[in-house]
Design a protein around this motif. Sequence first.
Motif, PDB file in Angstrom:
ATOM      1  N   SER A 204     -12.199  14.165  -5.710  1.00 25.97           N
ATOM      2  CA  SER A 204     -11.086  14.654  -4.881  1.00 25.97           C
ATOM      3  C   SER A 204     -11.189  16.148  -4.579  1.00 25.97           C
ATOM      4  CB  SER A 204      -9.743  14.357  -5.567  1.00 25.97           C
ATOM      5  OG  SER A 204      -9.595  12.968  -5.804  1.00 25.97           O
ATOM      6  N   LYS A 205     -12.409  16.632  -4.419  1.00 26.83           N
ATOM      7  CA  LYS A 205     -12.619  18.027  -4.039  1.00 26.83           C
ATOM      8  C   LYS A 205     -12.742  18.080  -2.516  1.00 26.83           C
ATOM      9  CE  LYS A 205     -14.629  19.493  -8.425  1.00 26.83           C
ATOM     10  NZ  LYS A 205     -15.761  20.157  -9.106  1.00 26.83           N
ATOM     11  N   TRP A 206     -11.591  18.068  -1.866  1.00 25.22           N
ATOM     12  CA  TRP A 206     -11.546  17.852  -0.430  1.00 25.22           C
ATOM     13  C   TRP A 206     -12.091  19.028   0.366  1.00 25.22           C
ATOM     14  CZ3 TRP A 206     -11.505  13.100  -0.754  1.00 25.22           C
ATOM     15  CH2 TRP A 206     -10.650  12.401  -1.595  1.00 25.22           C
ATOM     16  N   ASP A 207     -11.954  20.242  -0.131  1.00 29.82           N
ATOM     17  CA  ASP A 207     -12.547  21.386   0.568  1.00 29.82           C
ATOM     18  C   ASP A 207     -14.068  21.271   0.584  1.00 29.82           C
ATOM     19  OD1 ASP A 207     -10.315  22.963   1.404  1.00 29.82           O
ATOM     20  OD2 ASP A 207      -9.974  23.538  -0.681  1.00 29.82           O
ATOM     21  N   ASP A 208     -14.635  20.880  -0.562  1.00 23.91           N
ATOM     22  CA  ASP A 208     -16.086  20.698  -0.633  1.00 23.91           C
ATOM     23  C   ASP A 208     -16.532  19.557   0.279  1.00 23.91           C
ATOM     24  OD1 ASP A 208     -16.168  22.743  -2.460  1.00 23.91           O
ATOM     25  OD2 ASP A 208     -16.372  21.436  -4.218  1.00 23.91           O
ATOM     26  N   LEU A 209     -15.774  18.465   0.259  1.00 22.37           N
ATOM     27  CA  LEU A 209     -16.114  17.340   1.123  1.00 22.37           C
ATOM     28  C   LEU A 209     -16.053  17.751   2.583  1.00 22.37           C
ATOM     29  CD1 LEU A 209     -16.796  14.350   1.491  1.00 22.37           C
ATOM     30  CD2 LEU A 209     -14.336  13.874   1.480  1.00 22.37           C
ATOM     31  N   ASN A 210     -15.054  18.522   2.930  1.00 22.13           N
ATOM     32  CA  ASN A 210     -14.902  18.992   4.301  1.00 22.13           C
ATOM     33  C   ASN A 210     -16.111  19.821   4.733  1.00 22.13           C
ATOM     34  OD1 ASN A 210     -13.115  19.437   6.731  1.00 22.13           O
ATOM     35  ND2 ASN A 210     -13.358  21.558   6.080  1.00 22.13           N
ATOM     36  N   THR A 211     -16.585  20.689   3.849  1.00 21.41           N
ATOM     37  CA  THR A 211     -17.735  21.537   4.161  1.00 21.41           C
ATOM     38  C   THR A 211     -19.001  20.706   4.369  1.00 21.41           C
ATOM     39  OG1 THR A 211     -16.803  23.394   2.909  1.00 21.41           O
ATOM     40  CG2 THR A 211     -19.179  23.419   3.313  1.00 21.41           C
ATOM     41  N   ILE A 212     -19.246  19.770   3.461  1.00 23.56           N
ATOM     42  CA  ILE A 212     -20.452  18.945   3.552  1.00 23.56           C
ATOM     43  C   ILE A 212     -20.373  18.022   4.768  1.00 23.56           C
ATOM     44  CG2 ILE A 212     -21.831  17.161   2.416  1.00 23.56           C
ATOM     45  CD1 ILE A 212     -20.931  18.358  -0.262  1.00 23.56           C
ATOM     46  N   ALA A 213     -19.197  17.429   4.997  1.00 23.55           N
ATOM     47  CA  ALA A 213     -19.051  16.511   6.125  1.00 23.55           C
ATOM     48  C   ALA A 213     -19.212  17.234   7.453  1.00 23.55           C
ATOM     49  CB  ALA A 213     -17.696  15.812   6.057  1.00 23.55           C
ATOM     50  N   ALA A 226     -20.582  10.084   9.083  1.00 27.19           N
ATOM     51  CA  ALA A 226     -20.326  11.523   8.964  1.00 27.19           C
ATOM     52  C   ALA A 226     -18.919  11.856   9.437  1.00 27.19           C
ATOM     53  CB  ALA A 226     -21.364  12.305   9.768  1.00 27.19           C
ATOM     54  N   HIS A 227     -18.533  11.327  10.591  1.00 26.55           N
ATOM     55  CA  HIS A 227     -17.195  11.574  11.121  1.00 26.55           C
ATOM     56  C   HIS A 227     -16.125  10.952  10.222  1.00 26.55           C
ATOM     57  CE1 HIS A 227     -19.508  12.505  14.796  1.00 26.55           C
ATOM     58  NE2 HIS A 227     -18.477  13.254  15.113  1.00 26.55           N
ATOM     59  N   TYR A 228     -16.433   9.798   9.653  1.00 31.20           N
ATOM     60  CA  TYR A 228     -15.467   9.164   8.760  1.00 31.20           C
ATOM     61  C   TYR A 228     -15.132  10.075   7.584  1.00 31.20           C
ATOM     62  CZ  TYR A 228     -13.625   6.412   4.952  1.00 31.20           C
ATOM     63  OH  TYR A 228     -12.854   5.985   3.885  1.00 31.20           O
ATOM     64  N   TYR A 229     -16.168  10.605   6.922  1.00 27.93           N
ATOM     65  CA  TYR A 229     -15.919  11.442   5.747  1.00 27.93           C
ATOM     66  C   TYR A 229     -15.222  12.742   6.125  1.00 27.93           C
ATOM     67  CZ  TYR A 229     -18.364   8.320   2.648  1.00 27.93           C
ATOM     68  OH  TYR A 229     -18.708   7.214   1.909  1.00 27.93           O
ATOM     69  N   LEU A 230     -15.534  13.270   7.298  1.00 25.42           N
ATOM     70  CA  LEU A 230     -14.840  14.460   7.751  1.00 25.42           C
ATOM     71  C   LEU A 230     -13.359  14.144   7.965  1.00 25.42           C
ATOM     72  CD1 LEU A 230     -14.832  17.395   8.619  1.00 25.42           C
ATOM     73  CD2 LEU A 230     -15.542  16.667  10.912  1.00 25.42           C
ATOM     74  N   GLY A 231     -13.072  12.992   8.551  1.00 27.58           N
ATOM     75  CA  GLY A 231     -11.694  12.584   8.746  1.00 27.58           C
ATOM     76  C   GLY A 231     -10.951  12.409   7.438  1.00 27.58           C
ATOM     77  N   VAL A 232     -11.620  11.827   6.438  1.00 26.98           N
ATOM     78  CA  VAL A 232     -11.005  11.675   5.118  1.00 26.98           C
ATOM     79  C   VAL A 232     -10.637  13.035   4.540  1.00 26.98           C
ATOM     80  CG1 VAL A 232     -11.430  11.010   2.718  1.00 26.98           C
ATOM     81  CG2 VAL A 232     -12.109   9.478   4.570  1.00 26.98           C
ATOM     82  N   ALA A 233     -11.585  13.978   4.606  1.00 28.83           N
ATOM     83  CA  ALA A 233     -11.331  15.319   4.070  1.00 28.83           C
ATOM     84  C   ALA A 233     -10.161  15.979   4.781  1.00 28.83           C
ATOM     85  CB  ALA A 233     -12.586  16.177   4.191  1.00 28.83           C
ATOM     86  N   GLN A 234     -10.138  15.887   6.091  1.00 30.71           N
ATOM     87  CA  GLN A 234      -9.053  16.500   6.861  1.00 30.71           C
ATOM     88  C   GLN A 234      -7.708  15.892   6.503  1.00 30.71           C
ATOM     89  OE1 GLN A 234     -10.718  15.688  10.713  1.00 30.71           O
ATOM     90  NE2 GLN A 234     -11.712  17.698  10.890  1.00 30.71           N
ATOM     91  N   GLY A 238      -4.221  17.590   4.426  1.00 23.79           N
ATOM     92  CA  GLY A 238      -2.958  17.701   5.141  1.00 23.79           C
ATOM     93  C   GLY A 238      -3.091  17.929   6.632  1.00 23.79           C
ATOM     94  N   LYS A 239      -4.308  17.824   7.154  1.00 17.89           N
ATOM     95  CA  LYS A 239      -4.544  18.029   8.584  1.00 17.89           C
ATOM     96  C   LYS A 239      -4.579  16.669   9.285  1.00 17.89           C
ATOM     97  CE  LYS A 239      -7.311  22.115   7.466  1.00 17.89           C
ATOM     98  NZ  LYS A 239      -8.659  22.756   7.549  1.00 17.89           N
ATOM     99  N   THR A 240      -3.434  15.998   9.278  1.00 16.33           N
ATOM    100  CA  THR A 240      -3.381  14.612   9.726  1.00 16.33           C
ATOM    101  C   THR A 240      -3.756  14.442  11.193  1.00 16.33           C
ATOM    102  OG1 THR A 240      -1.666  14.157   8.076  1.00 16.33           O
ATOM    103  CG2 THR A 240      -1.936  12.560   9.858  1.00 16.33           C
ATOM    104  N   GLU A 241      -3.221  15.282  12.060  1.00 17.00           N
ATOM    105  CA  GLU A 241      -3.520  15.155  13.483  1.00 17.00           C
ATOM    106  C   GLU A 241      -5.000  15.379  13.752  1.00 17.00           C
ATOM    107  OE1 GLU A 241      -1.529  13.986  15.814  1.00 17.00           O
ATOM    108  OE2 GLU A 241      -0.107  13.676  14.164  1.00 17.00           O
ATOM    109  N   GLN A 242      -5.583  16.348  13.071  1.00 20.69           N
ATOM    110  CA  GLN A 242      -7.015  16.608  13.217  1.00 20.69           C
ATOM    111  C   GLN A 242      -7.817  15.416  12.693  1.00 20.69           C
ATOM    112  OE1 GLN A 242      -8.104  20.370  11.545  1.00 20.69           O
ATOM    113  NE2 GLN A 242     -10.224  20.269  12.246  1.00 20.69           N
ATOM    114  N   ALA A 243      -7.341  14.847  11.585  1.00 15.48           N
ATOM    115  CA  ALA A 243      -8.024  13.685  11.012  1.00 15.48           C
ATOM    116  C   ALA A 243      -8.003  12.512  11.978  1.00 15.48           C
ATOM    117  CB  ALA A 243      -7.370  13.298   9.692  1.00 15.48           C
TER     118      ALA A 243
END
Length: 318
Positions: A204-213, A226-234, A238-243
Amino acid sequence: MHVITKNGGHGVGTGVVVGKDLVATNCHILANANGVNITKFGDSYVPVSLKADWKHDLCILRFQYVDLIPVELGDSENLKYEQAMFSIGFPGGPPKPLTTFGKIKALYPLDDSQVVRTSASFVMGASGSPVFDSDGKLIAISTFKSPGQGAYYYNIPVKWVKALLAAPESTETTSLKTTESPFWDALDENRPYFMRVVLPYQNSKWDDLNTIAQAWVKAESRSAEAHYYLGVAQDKLGKTEQAKQTFAQTLQLHPQHPATLFALGLIAQREDNQQELNRLKMAMKEVNNDVLTEFNQALNPTVETTVNNGVSSSVQAK
């Protein structure tokens, strides 16, 4: 398949006959071993040579007079998520093979093909097991898994088997020695992105996941995973609209991506958007009834359901 390890121990694995007197298996089973043999009705056979693709963890052993019928080679390039499959192997080295059934859960592009994740489990001794489609054609070979409960199971594609079969006989050797490691056993920074998202996703290290994705999307812009994992991180940040926008890109690349439909469904439920929720449920049903069943279980607070798109903190060879 039986192996005498470099330390004098005994190892086991599974192989599949892919041509006359030719048996395909994972290289990590026999790499740097002192000897290897297969058994047929109690008789033992020693290979006379092998072809090795150490990077892709694929070896093809040549024998004499084994007289086994080869399997039919299928196609690993047109597989679909939730497609039915089954595998036959010798987990734990039993006298009779074990057949496991499952579905294709994810496809990860790698080099000129794709690594196949399935729900069919395997344990020690099952490395090298053939994975078949519902028509009984070989589509992959079981290779490595994630550790612990809820493990995920990864298989190398039959396309690599076909390529190695087509390699010239001059590439054959009688040596089991190598200094090369398979792609999945590399340092983290040298692993494919679908493996590098493992640690932050599991922990659950979402900032790290966001960076890698983000790096993954930049490197492989056509990758739905790739887009899926980026969406999960977003979404987790709390960036629901972006996700939702990122998940929409996933569906442009893969209109029936099950995990994305699932994630969007959870967002719709959270936002009390019943019309969108019903639409997504219909889309899940079109993919597979089991996807919709799992989603409905996730919405039931009395049922504990863990949703994962197929990553873990590390991998183990089996």
